[in-house]
Design an enzyme around this catalytic site. Structure first.
Site, PDB file in Angstrom:
ATOM      1  N   ASP A  27       0.827  -1.214   0.000  1.00 56.36           N
ATOM      2  CA  ASP A  27       0.000   0.000   0.000  1.00 56.36           C
ATOM      3  C   ASP A  27       0.856   1.257   0.000  1.00 56.36           C
ATOM      4  O   ASP A  27       1.956   1.277   0.562  1.00 56.36           O
ATOM      5  CB  ASP A  27      -0.918  -0.021   1.245  1.00 56.36           C
ATOM      6  CG  ASP A  27      -2.110   0.897   1.069  1.00 56.36           C
ATOM      7  OD1 ASP A  27      -2.336   1.393  -0.047  1.00 56.36           O
ATOM      8  OD2 ASP A  27      -2.817   1.129   2.078  1.00 56.36           O
ATOM      9  N   ASN A  75     -11.011  -2.663  -5.257  1.00 57.19           N
ATOM     10  CA  ASN A  75     -10.234  -1.730  -6.087  1.00 57.19           C
ATOM     11  C   ASN A  75     -10.898  -1.405  -7.429  1.00 57.19           C
ATOM     12  O   ASN A  75     -10.500  -0.438  -8.100  1.00 57.19           O
ATOM     13  CB  ASN A  75      -8.805  -2.248  -6.307  1.00 57.19           C
ATOM     14  CG  ASN A  75      -7.928  -2.150  -5.078  1.00 57.19           C
ATOM     15  OD1 ASN A  75      -7.051  -2.980  -4.857  1.00 57.19           O
ATOM     16  ND2 ASN A  75      -8.137  -1.132  -4.251  1.00 57.19           N
TER      17      ASN A  75
END
Ligand code: IPE
Ligand code: IPE
Ligand code: MG
Length: 260
Positions: A27, A75
C-alpha cells in the site's frame, strides 16, 4: 563482492527462525507518486519494481513463499483509467518476468476471482501458472481481484453443494475441511503479514488465514520498501513470541496450589 554480501542473509537474522511464508499488503503507491507531483500510476510502476526486488530477496534469504495483495475486489471502485493501467501493468509484468521466474525457479500462483479479469490477462495468468508449475525454490502467490469475504462465501457455497448432494454430512464440516475450499488450499498460512503506508487494517485480505499470523505495520510507502525495510520487519518478527494460545513458562502444580 558487494552483490554477494547484499544477497546473503544478514548476520543478525536467525536462519532457523525465518518466516516460511510472508504476505504483503503493498500500500501507498498513489501517495508516493502524488508526493512527487506525478500521476498515481507512476507509483504502481515503481511498486512493481519493489515487488520484484522483494521476491528476489525472499528467494536469496531462503523464504519459501511470498503472497502479495495486488488488486482487491474493492479496487474496481477506482477510476477506469487507474484500473485499466493496473490490468495492463499486470499483463506486461507477467510476460516480461516469466523468463526470470523460470531462471530463478519461482512457481507463480494466483488467488482471487480470476474469471472477473480481462480475458487477455486471464490467458497470461494461465500461461505463467502452467509454465512455472514445476518450479520449487519459492512460491510466489499473487492476489488479484481477491477479497477474503468473497473467498469464504465461495468456500461455504461449495461445502453446501456437497452437503446438498449427500457427499458430505453437516457434522463433517470442520476447520480443515473449510480450508480445503479456500483459494489458498495448498499453502500453509502466512507467518508474517507486512502492510506498508501506515494504514492499520486488513482491507479484506486473508481474514481466515491470518488468524495466528504476526502483523507488522510500517509507515514506509510501498515503492520505498527495500531490503533494509524488509530486514527490519524480519528482525521484529524474530523478536516476537508466537504462543498460539499456550504460555512460555508452564505453571507448576505447587505454584497453582500456593495461589489457591
Ligand atoms: C496500493 O497502493 C496498490 C493497489 C491498491 C493496487 P495504493 O494505490 O492504494 O496507494 P495509496 O494508498 O492511494 O497511496
Ligand atoms: C489494499 O489497499 C489493497 C491492495 C494493496 C491491493 P487499498 O489501498 O485498496 O486499501 P484501503 O482502501 O486503504 O483499505
Ligand atoms: Mg491504498
Amino acid at each position: 563482492m558487494a552483490t554477494k554480501f547484499l544477497s546473503s542473509l544478514p548476520v543478525d537474522l536467525d536462519p532457523q527462525r525465518l518466516p516460511r511464508h510472508v504476505a504483503v499488503i503493498m500500500d501507498g503507491n498513489g501517495r508516493w507518486a502524488t508526493q512527487r507531483g506525478w500521476p498515481r500510476v507512476a507509483g504502481h510502476r515503481q511498486g512493481a519494481k519493489t515487488l520484484k526486488a522483494l521476491l528476489r530477496c525472499c528467494k536469496d534469504w531462503g523464504i519459501e513463499s511470498l503472497t502479495a495483495y495486488a488488486f482487491s475486489t474493492e479496487n474496481w471502485r477506482r477510476s477506469p483509467e487507474e484500473v485499466n493501467f493496473l490490468m495492463l501493468l499486470f499483463k506486461r509484468l507477467l510476460r516480461q518476468e516469466l523468463a526470470v521466474m523460470q531462471r530463478e525457479d519461482v512457481k507463480i500462483t494466483f488467488i482471487g476471482d480470476l474469471s472477473g479479469l480481462p480475458k487477455v490477462l486471464q490467458q497470461e495468468i494461465h500461461y505463467a501458472t502452467q509454465m512455472t508449475a514445476h518450479n520449487r525454490t519459492i512460491q510466489f502467490n499473487v492476489a488479484v481481484n481477491y477479497g477474503s469475504r468473497a473467498e469464504i462465501a465461495q468456500a461455504c457455497r461449495r461445502v453446501a453443494e456437497q452437503v446438498e448432494q449427500g457427499k458430505l454430512s453437516a457434522a463433517s464440516v470442520s476447520e480443515d475441511l473449510i480450508e480445503q475450499y479456500l483459494d489458498t488450499a495448498d499453502t500453509p498460512a502466512p507467518d508474517l503479514l507486512i502492510r506498508t503506508s501506515g494504514e492499520l487494517r486488513l482491507s479484506n485480505f486473508l481474514l481466515w488465514q491470518l488468524a495466528y499470523t504476526e502483523l507488522y505495520f510500517t509507515d514506509i510507502l510501498w515503492p520505498d520498501f527495500d531490503r533494509a525495510a524488509f530486514h527490519q520487519a524480519l528482525l521484529t518478527y524474530q523478536s516476537r513470541d508466537r504462543r498460539f494460545g499456550t504460555v512460555s513458562t508452564p505453571l507448576s502444580n505447587s505454584a497453582a496450589q500456593a495461589v489457591l
